[in-house]
Structures are given as structure tokens and as C-alpha cells.
Design a protein around this motif. Structure first.
Motif, mmCIF file in Angstrom:
data_model
loop_
_atom_site.group_PDB
_atom_site.id
_atom_site.type_symbol
_atom_site.label_atom_id
_atom_site.label_comp_id
_atom_site.label_asym_id
_atom_site.label_seq_id
_atom_site.Cartn_x
_atom_site.Cartn_y
_atom_site.Cartn_z
ATOM 1 N N CYS A 1 0.833 -1.204 0.000
ATOM 2 C CA CYS A 1 0.000 0.000 0.000
ATOM 3 C C CYS A 1 0.871 1.260 0.000
ATOM 4 O O CYS A 1 0.552 2.240 -0.677
ATOM 5 N N GLU A 2 1.982 1.235 0.733
ATOM 6 C CA GLU A 2 2.869 2.389 0.809
ATOM 7 C C GLU A 2 3.577 2.652 -0.516
ATOM 8 O O GLU A 2 3.721 3.794 -0.936
ATOM 9 N N VAL A 3 4.016 1.607 -1.173
ATOM 10 C CA VAL A 3 4.807 1.763 -2.398
ATOM 11 C C VAL A 3 3.926 1.857 -3.637
ATOM 12 O O VAL A 3 4.049 2.793 -4.432
ATOM 13 N N LYS A 62 4.676 11.467 5.214
ATOM 14 C CA LYS A 62 5.559 11.432 6.382
ATOM 15 C C LYS A 62 5.047 10.412 7.402
ATOM 16 O O LYS A 62 3.947 9.904 7.306
ATOM 17 N N ASN A 63 5.885 10.135 8.399
ATOM 18 C CA ASN A 63 5.511 9.298 9.549
ATOM 19 C C ASN A 63 5.066 7.896 9.140
ATOM 20 O O ASN A 63 4.028 7.406 9.591
ATOM 21 N N PHE A 64 5.872 7.233 8.306
ATOM 22 C CA PHE A 64 5.522 5.869 7.888
ATOM 23 C C PHE A 64 5.381 4.933 9.083
ATOM 24 O O PHE A 64 4.471 4.098 9.125
ATOM 25 N N LYS A 119 -5.151 6.543 3.523
ATOM 26 C CA LYS A 119 -5.661 7.839 3.943
ATOM 27 C C LYS A 119 -4.636 8.612 4.775
ATOM 28 O O LYS A 119 -4.486 9.838 4.626
ATOM 29 N N MET A 120 -3.938 7.912 5.664
ATOM 30 C CA MET A 120 -2.956 8.588 6.512
ATOM 31 C C MET A 120 -1.764 9.076 5.695
ATOM 32 O O MET A 120 -1.166 10.107 6.019
ATOM 33 N N LYS A 121 -1.421 8.340 4.633
ATOM 34 C CA LYS A 121 -0.306 8.783 3.790
ATOM 35 C C LYS A 121 -0.651 10.102 3.105
ATOM 36 O O LYS A 121 0.197 11.002 3.003
ATOM 37 N N ILE A 122 -1.885 10.218 2.634
ATOM 38 C CA ILE A 122 -2.320 11.458 1.990
ATOM 39 C C ILE A 122 -2.326 12.612 2.994
ATOM 40 O O ILE A 122 -1.797 13.690 2.731
ATOM 41 N N LEU A 153 4.425 5.490 12.168
ATOM 42 C CA LEU A 153 3.153 5.693 12.850
ATOM 43 C C LEU A 153 2.007 5.118 12.024
ATOM 44 O O LEU A 153 1.106 4.471 12.564
ATOM 45 N N ARG A 154 2.052 5.345 10.712
ATOM 46 C CA ARG A 154 0.993 4.831 9.841
ATOM 47 C C ARG A 154 0.966 3.309 9.850
ATOM 48 O O ARG A 154 -0.105 2.696 9.876
ATOM 49 N N ALA A 155 2.133 2.685 9.822
ATOM 50 C CA ALA A 155 2.205 1.224 9.819
ATOM 51 C C ALA A 155 1.634 0.637 11.110
ATOM 52 O O ALA A 155 0.891 -0.349 11.086
ATOM 53 N N ILE A 156 1.975 1.262 12.233
ATOM 54 C CA ILE A 156 1.507 0.754 13.529
ATOM 55 C C ILE A 156 0.002 0.959 13.694
ATOM 56 O O ILE A 156 -0.727 0.039 14.077
ATOM 57 N N LEU A 157 -0.477 2.169 13.391
ATOM 58 C CA LEU A 157 -1.904 2.449 13.564
ATOM 59 C C LEU A 157 -2.767 1.620 12.612
ATOM 60 O O LEU A 157 -3.832 1.132 13.005
ATOM 61 N N SER A 158 -2.306 1.446 11.385
ATOM 62 C CA SER A 158 -3.090 0.650 10.440
ATOM 63 C C SER A 158 -3.179 -0.801 10.909
ATOM 64 O O SER A 158 -4.215 -1.447 10.742
ATOM 65 N N THR A 159 -2.103 -1.294 11.508
ATOM 66 C CA THR A 159 -2.114 -2.657 12.040
ATOM 67 C C THR A 159 -3.072 -2.781 13.219
ATOM 68 O O THR A 159 -3.821 -3.753 13.330
ATOM 69 N N ILE A 160 -3.058 -1.785 14.106
ATOM 70 C CA ILE A 160 -3.969 -1.820 15.253
ATOM 71 C C ILE A 160 -5.421 -1.861 14.777
ATOM 72 O O ILE A 160 -6.228 -2.668 15.257
ATOM 73 N N PHE A 161 -5.751 -0.990 13.813
ATOM 74 C CA PHE A 161 -7.118 -0.973 13.292
ATOM 75 C C PHE A 161 -7.438 -2.275 12.557
ATOM 76 O O PHE A 161 -8.507 -2.869 12.764
#
Length: 229
Positions: free
Chosen positions: A59-61, A142-144, A134-137, A146-154
Motif C-alpha cells: 500500500c505504501e509503495v 511522512k511518519n511511515f 488515507k494517513m499517507k495522503i 506511525l501509519r504502519a503501527i496504527l493501520s495494524t492496530i485498526f
């Protein structure tokens, strides 16, 4: 650096193969209950979080479109494996073969468990990809971490909230079910945090090699648009 295309690269294909292998392996390992100190878990914890890490990388790449294709591909391959295992389990064993019950215990996935697993996987994986996108946009890339951790939690939270009640209510006491759900989410997220330095390096190398860094600013998040890549 975004490059729109309608093909998949060799690296995306390799990540897809690994994703599918992880899902199928987790399905088999889920049949074993393991104990980590006083905590009861399923064996799938060993490998299943890797699928969320791959989801994050894709998703990031490559963006949500490719992640959507990946998720449906994983679902199809996992479904095929479960159906073939169930068919093989139904076929009578040879007269000299004495491992029928053992085979059934591992591969004879009950319809209820299979249904719960498929629904939970789809919902959790798409939530994970959606949050990452959505968080990347919103963070402008920035803050990959944080995005990786939060997306995993959700994602893991949705997965557990769907899977365990559908699969085990009436089978496992509620007093044991809730801690099981809680620790699954906590430990899978901890798994992601531990390997995060590796994930960051992999994402960086992928972006450099592929020459892409997709932002989903015009994407259709409809999960059924499978081939819109």
C-alpha cells in the motif's frame, strides 16, 4: 514520483506469492493452541502478522489499488487451499492409513471457522490498507512508522473482533475469549513494531528500485474494483 500503470512488477508478484503463502501457512498453524507464559494464543500468530507487514509495504509503495488486488488474490488462494483440504478430508483414506483423525484435526476446517476466517481477513486487510492510504495522503507521505503501527492496530482489531466471536462464541467461554482477542491484537502489533526497522528499509529499497511512490488522491476505495490497478 508517481507512475501510473496497468501492469504488475516482478517484485509485486513476489510479494504477492509471499502474502499468499503466509495466509495459507497461518491457516494450518491456527489449529494449534500455544501458551506464551500465562497467555493462550493460536499458532498462526507466528506468521499471520507478516501478511499485514506485506500489506503495509504494498500500500505504501504501489498504492491502494495494488493492495486491493493483493488482498483479493490472497483470499482466492486461501479459499482454494481450504476447499481442496476439505475435499481431501472427505475422501475415504486407504485401509492401511491410520492418520485419518490427525489429518482431519489439522485440515478439516469446520465451515464456521472457515467462514469466520474469510470474513475477518477481508475486513481486517481492507481496513489496514484504507488507513494506510488515507494517513499517507493526510501526512503527505511522512511518519511511515506511525501509519504502519496504527493501520495494524485498526486492521488486527477488526480482524479479531469479527473472527473470534463468529468462530468461538459458544465454544470458548467468554471469560477466555475476550483476553484471547485482546492479546492477539497486542502481540501482533508488537510483532510489527519489532520488525519495523526492517520494514522501513524494505519500503525504501522498493521505492528506489520500482521508481514509484503512489499517493491515492484519486482512488476509488470500492473493494470490488479488483482489476482497477
Amino acid at each position: 514520483m508517481e507512475k501510473k500503470n496497468h501492469y504488475v512488477s516482478v517484485l509485486f508478484m513476489l510479494f504477492s506469492i509471499l502474502f499468499c503463502v503466509c495466509l495459507i501457512t497461518a491457516n494450518v498453524l491456527e489449529t494449534k493452541q500455544i501458551a506464551v507464559g500465562p497467555i493462550s494464543l493460536t499458532g498462526g500468530l507466528i506468521v499471520f502478522p507478516i501478511s499485514y507487514i506485506i500489506n503495509d509495504c504494498v500500500c505504501e509503495v504501489w498504492g491502494y489499488r495494488k493492495a486491493r488486488l493483493l488482498i483479493w488474490l490472497g483470499f482466492a488462494m486461501n479459499f482454494f487451499f481450504v476447499m481442496m483440504a476439505a475435499l481431501c478430508d472427505l475422501i475415504p483414506g486407504a485401509s492401511y492409513w491410520t492418520l485419518g483423525q490427525s489429518f482431519h484435526d489439522i485440515f478439516g476446517l469446520a465451515p464456521r471457522i472457515a467462514f469466520a476466517s474469510f470474513i475477518a481477513f477481508l475486513c481486517g486487510s481492507f481496513v489496514n490498507a484504507y488507513v494506510m492510504s488515507k494517513m499517507k495522503i493526510s501526512s503527505q507521505g511522512k511518519n511511515f512508522s506511525l501509519r504502519a503501527i496504527l493501520s495494524t492496530i485498526f486492521g488486527e482489531g477488526v480482524d479479531s473482533l469479527i473472527f473470534f466471536p463468529l468462530a468461538f462464541i459458544g465454544v470458548i467461554p467468554t471469560s477466555a475469549l475476550l483476553p484471547l482477542m485482546f492479546w492477539q491484537v497486542i502481540l501482533k502489533t508488537a510483532y510489527e513494531i519489532v520488525v519495523l526497522p526492517i520494514t522501513i528499509r524494505v519500503v525504501r529499497k522498493l521505492k528506489e528500485h520500482e521508481g514509484v511512490d503512489v499517493y491515492d488522491e484519486d482512488v476509488d476505495y470500492n473493494v470490488l474494483q479488483v482489476f482497477n490497478i
